[in-house]
Design a protein around this motif. Sequence first.
Motif, PDB file in Angstrom:
ATOM      1  N   PHE A 147       0.764  -1.369  -0.034  1.00  0.00           N
ATOM      2  CA  PHE A 147      -0.086  -0.168   0.079  1.00  0.00           C
ATOM      3  C   PHE A 147       1.041   1.384  -0.115  1.00  0.00           C
ATOM      4  O   PHE A 147       0.857   1.909   1.086  1.00  0.00           O
ATOM      5  N   PRO A 148       1.450   1.559  -1.167  1.00  0.00           N
ATOM      6  CA  PRO A 148       2.329   2.634  -0.953  1.00  0.00           C
ATOM      7  C   PRO A 148       2.097   4.005  -0.846  1.00  0.00           C
ATOM      8  O   PRO A 148       2.566   4.851  -0.346  1.00  0.00           O
ATOM      9  N   HIS A 149       0.669   4.185  -1.138  1.00  0.00           N
ATOM     10  CA  HIS A 149      -0.118   5.253  -0.647  1.00  0.00           C
ATOM     11  C   HIS A 149      -0.748   5.120   0.528  1.00  0.00           C
ATOM     12  O   HIS A 149      -1.984   6.075   0.596  1.00  0.00           O
ATOM     13  N   GLY A 150      -0.500   4.233   1.306  1.00  0.00           N
ATOM     14  CA  GLY A 150      -1.589   4.082   2.357  1.00  0.00           C
ATOM     15  C   GLY A 150      -2.817   3.454   2.173  1.00  0.00           C
ATOM     16  O   GLY A 150      -3.153   2.866   1.394  1.00  0.00           O
ATOM     17  N   LEU A 151      -3.741   3.442   3.168  1.00  0.00           N
ATOM     18  CA  LEU A 151      -4.933   2.733   3.053  1.00  0.00           C
ATOM     19  C   LEU A 151      -6.053   3.855   2.619  1.00  0.00           C
ATOM     20  O   LEU A 151      -6.929   3.514   2.262  1.00  0.00           O
ATOM     21  N   GLY A 152      -5.743   5.043   2.469  1.00  0.00           N
ATOM     22  CA  GLY A 152      -6.644   6.240   2.199  1.00  0.00           C
ATOM     23  C   GLY A 152      -7.368   5.896   0.865  1.00  0.00           C
ATOM     24  O   GLY A 152      -8.701   6.188   0.838  1.00  0.00           O
ATOM     25  N   VAL A 153      -6.521   5.610  -0.003  1.00  0.00           N
ATOM     26  CA  VAL A 153      -7.023   5.275  -1.686  1.00  0.00           C
ATOM     27  C   VAL A 153      -8.089   4.479  -1.538  1.00  0.00           C
ATOM     28  O   VAL A 153      -9.015   4.309  -2.097  1.00  0.00           O
ATOM     29  N   VAL A 154      -7.781   3.370  -0.778  1.00  0.00           N
ATOM     30  CA  VAL A 154      -8.716   1.902  -0.944  1.00  0.00           C
ATOM     31  C   VAL A 154      -9.971   2.395   0.044  1.00  0.00           C
ATOM     32  O   VAL A 154     -10.976   1.929  -0.573  1.00  0.00           O
ATOM     33  N   VAL A 155      -9.822   3.005   1.122  1.00  0.00           N
ATOM     34  CA  VAL A 155     -10.972   3.413   1.654  1.00  0.00           C
ATOM     35  C   VAL A 155     -11.920   4.191   0.797  1.00  0.00           C
ATOM     36  O   VAL A 155     -13.054   4.183   1.009  1.00  0.00           O
ATOM     37  N   GLN A 156     -11.118   5.354   0.279  1.00  0.00           N
ATOM     38  CA  GLN A 156     -12.167   6.340  -0.406  1.00  0.00           C
ATOM     39  C   GLN A 156     -12.439   5.636  -1.531  1.00  0.00           C
ATOM     40  O   GLN A 156     -13.896   5.965  -1.718  1.00  0.00           O
ATOM     41  N   ARG A 157     -12.061   4.484  -2.458  1.00  0.00           N
ATOM     42  CA  ARG A 157     -12.561   3.912  -3.464  1.00  0.00           C
ATOM     43  C   ARG A 157     -14.075   3.062  -2.904  1.00  0.00           C
ATOM     44  O   ARG A 157     -14.943   3.024  -3.405  1.00  0.00           O
ATOM     45  N   GLY A 158     -13.585   2.401  -1.605  1.00  0.00           N
ATOM     46  CA  GLY A 158     -14.835   1.489  -0.954  1.00  0.00           C
ATOM     47  C   GLY A 158     -15.903   2.489  -0.795  1.00  0.00           C
ATOM     48  O   GLY A 158     -16.996   2.257  -1.147  1.00  0.00           O
ATOM     49  N   LYS A 159     -15.549   3.641  -0.235  1.00  0.00           N
ATOM     50  CA  LYS A 159     -16.756   4.492   0.071  1.00  0.00           C
ATOM     51  C   LYS A 159     -17.701   4.864  -1.087  1.00  0.00           C
ATOM     52  O   LYS A 159     -18.708   4.987  -1.339  1.00  0.00           O
ATOM     53  N   ALA A 160     -16.721   5.350  -2.134  1.00  0.00           N
ATOM     54  CA  ALA A 160     -17.244   5.817  -3.656  1.00  0.00           C
ATOM     55  C   ALA A 160     -18.328   4.547  -4.122  1.00  0.00           C
ATOM     56  O   ALA A 160     -19.237   4.837  -4.670  1.00  0.00           O
ATOM     57  N   LEU A 161     -17.810   3.081  -3.822  1.00  0.00           N
ATOM     58  CA  LEU A 161     -18.779   2.021  -4.202  1.00  0.00           C
ATOM     59  C   LEU A 161     -19.757   1.656  -2.984  1.00  0.00           C
ATOM     60  O   LEU A 161     -20.431   0.677  -3.498  1.00  0.00           O
ATOM     61  N   GLY A 162     -19.824   2.511  -2.084  1.00  0.00           N
ATOM     62  CA  GLY A 162     -20.627   1.924  -0.992  1.00  0.00           C
ATOM     63  C   GLY A 162     -20.223   0.901  -0.176  1.00  0.00           C
ATOM     64  O   GLY A 162     -21.027   0.001   0.370  1.00  0.00           O
ATOM     65  N   ILE A 163     -19.091   0.594  -0.170  1.00  0.00           N
ATOM     66  CA  ILE A 163     -18.345  -0.675   0.369  1.00  0.00           C
ATOM     67  C   ILE A 163     -17.445  -0.131   1.963  1.00  0.00           C
ATOM     68  O   ILE A 163     -16.607   0.765   1.563  1.00  0.00           O
ATOM     69  N   ASN A 164     -17.763  -0.540   2.604  1.00  0.00           N
ATOM     70  CA  ASN A 164     -16.896  -0.312   4.203  1.00  0.00           C
ATOM     71  C   ASN A 164     -15.870  -0.988   3.982  1.00  0.00           C
ATOM     72  O   ASN A 164     -15.944  -2.493   4.150  1.00  0.00           O
ATOM     73  N   VAL A 165     -14.456  -0.462   4.329  1.00  0.00           N
ATOM     74  CA  VAL A 165     -13.410  -1.384   4.178  1.00  0.00           C
ATOM     75  C   VAL A 165     -13.012  -1.752   5.662  1.00  0.00           C
ATOM     76  O   VAL A 165     -13.051  -0.838   6.575  1.00  0.00           O
ATOM     77  N   CYS A 166     -12.727  -2.813   5.801  1.00  0.00           N
ATOM     78  CA  CYS A 166     -12.636  -3.473   7.396  1.00  0.00           C
ATOM     79  C   CYS A 166     -11.179  -4.116   7.275  1.00  0.00           C
ATOM     80  O   CYS A 166     -10.625  -4.363   6.241  1.00  0.00           O
ATOM     81  N   LEU A 167     -10.511  -4.227   8.612  1.00  0.00           N
ATOM     82  CA  LEU A 167      -9.344  -4.650   8.592  1.00  0.00           C
ATOM     83  C   LEU A 167      -9.165  -5.936   9.619  1.00  0.00           C
ATOM     84  O   LEU A 167     -10.011  -5.961  10.599  1.00  0.00           O
ATOM     85  N   TRP A 168      -8.376  -6.868   9.537  1.00  0.00           N
ATOM     86  CA  TRP A 168      -8.132  -7.827  10.488  1.00  0.00           C
ATOM     87  C   TRP A 168      -7.166  -7.274  11.454  1.00  0.00           C
ATOM     88  O   TRP A 168      -6.014  -6.503  10.869  1.00  0.00           O
ATOM     89  N   PHE A 169      -6.932  -7.733  12.405  1.00  0.00           N
ATOM     90  CA  PHE A 169      -6.181  -7.309  13.620  1.00  0.00           C
ATOM     91  C   PHE A 169      -6.082  -8.381  14.714  1.00  0.00           C
ATOM     92  O   PHE A 169      -7.120  -8.979  15.137  1.00  0.00           O
ATOM     93  N   ASN A 170      -4.842  -8.588  15.076  1.00  0.00           N
ATOM     94  CA  ASN A 170      -4.548  -9.688  16.081  1.00  0.00           C
ATOM     95  C   ASN A 170      -3.866  -9.135  17.096  1.00  0.00           C
ATOM     96  O   ASN A 170      -2.623  -8.649  17.048  1.00  0.00           O
ATOM     97  N   PRO A 171      -4.483  -8.693  18.416  1.00  0.00           N
ATOM     98  CA  PRO A 171      -3.761  -8.013  19.561  1.00  0.00           C
ATOM     99  C   PRO A 171      -2.561  -8.822  20.061  1.00  0.00           C
ATOM    100  O   PRO A 171      -2.328 -10.038  19.915  1.00  0.00           O
ATOM    101  N   SER A 172      -1.698  -8.045  20.483  1.00  0.00           N
ATOM    102  CA  SER A 172      -0.444  -8.665  21.165  1.00  0.00           C
ATOM    103  C   SER A 172      -0.879  -9.666  22.292  1.00  0.00           C
ATOM    104  O   SER A 172      -1.511  -9.018  23.226  1.00  0.00           O
ATOM    105  N   LYS A 173      -0.432 -10.799  22.135  1.00  0.00           N
ATOM    106  CA  LYS A 173      -0.486 -11.747  23.315  1.00  0.00           C
ATOM    107  C   LYS A 173       0.395 -11.692  24.497  1.00  0.00           C
ATOM    108  O   LYS A 173       0.396 -12.293  25.631  1.00  0.00           O
ATOM    109  N   ASP A 174       1.473 -10.914  24.359  1.00  0.00           N
ATOM    110  CA  ASP A 174       2.499 -10.753  25.547  1.00  0.00           C
ATOM    111  C   ASP A 174       1.812 -10.602  26.828  1.00  0.00           C
ATOM    112  O   ASP A 174       1.112  -9.702  27.035  1.00  0.00           O
TER     113      ASP A 174
END
Length: 109
Positions: free
Chosen positions: A44-71
């Motif tokens: 994602f050389p331009h970050g996630l902003g471009v992806v999120v903006q395109r999703g919004k334009a298409l009516g799609i909510n961009v979501c992310l996977w996240f795994n908390p630190s188990k330490d």
Amino acid sequence: MGITHFQIDDGWQSGRSANSAFAGGTLTKIWDNPNYWKPDPVKFPHGLGVVVQRGKALGINVCLWFNPSKDDSYAHWQNDAEALISLYKNYGINTFKIDGVQVTDKKAK
């Protein structure tokens, strides 16, 4: 197709998880890398902003996977929370798949 949400799974982030297709991934000591939960600059050389903006334009909510630190029974939960808040503030991402949580003792509650 009626898609309302699209989740970008493990691999969007700069850090490599234990599930990564590439060697050297981990789900422990992730906070040794302060950029772990930043978008991968190669993928994602331009970050996630471009992806999120395109999703919004298409009516799609961009979501992310996240795994908390188990330490230390999730002792870094505040860092994890800040990472999620930062992704919301920087990109407007408001839906996350929280993965891999294993509460193995009372300290981890």
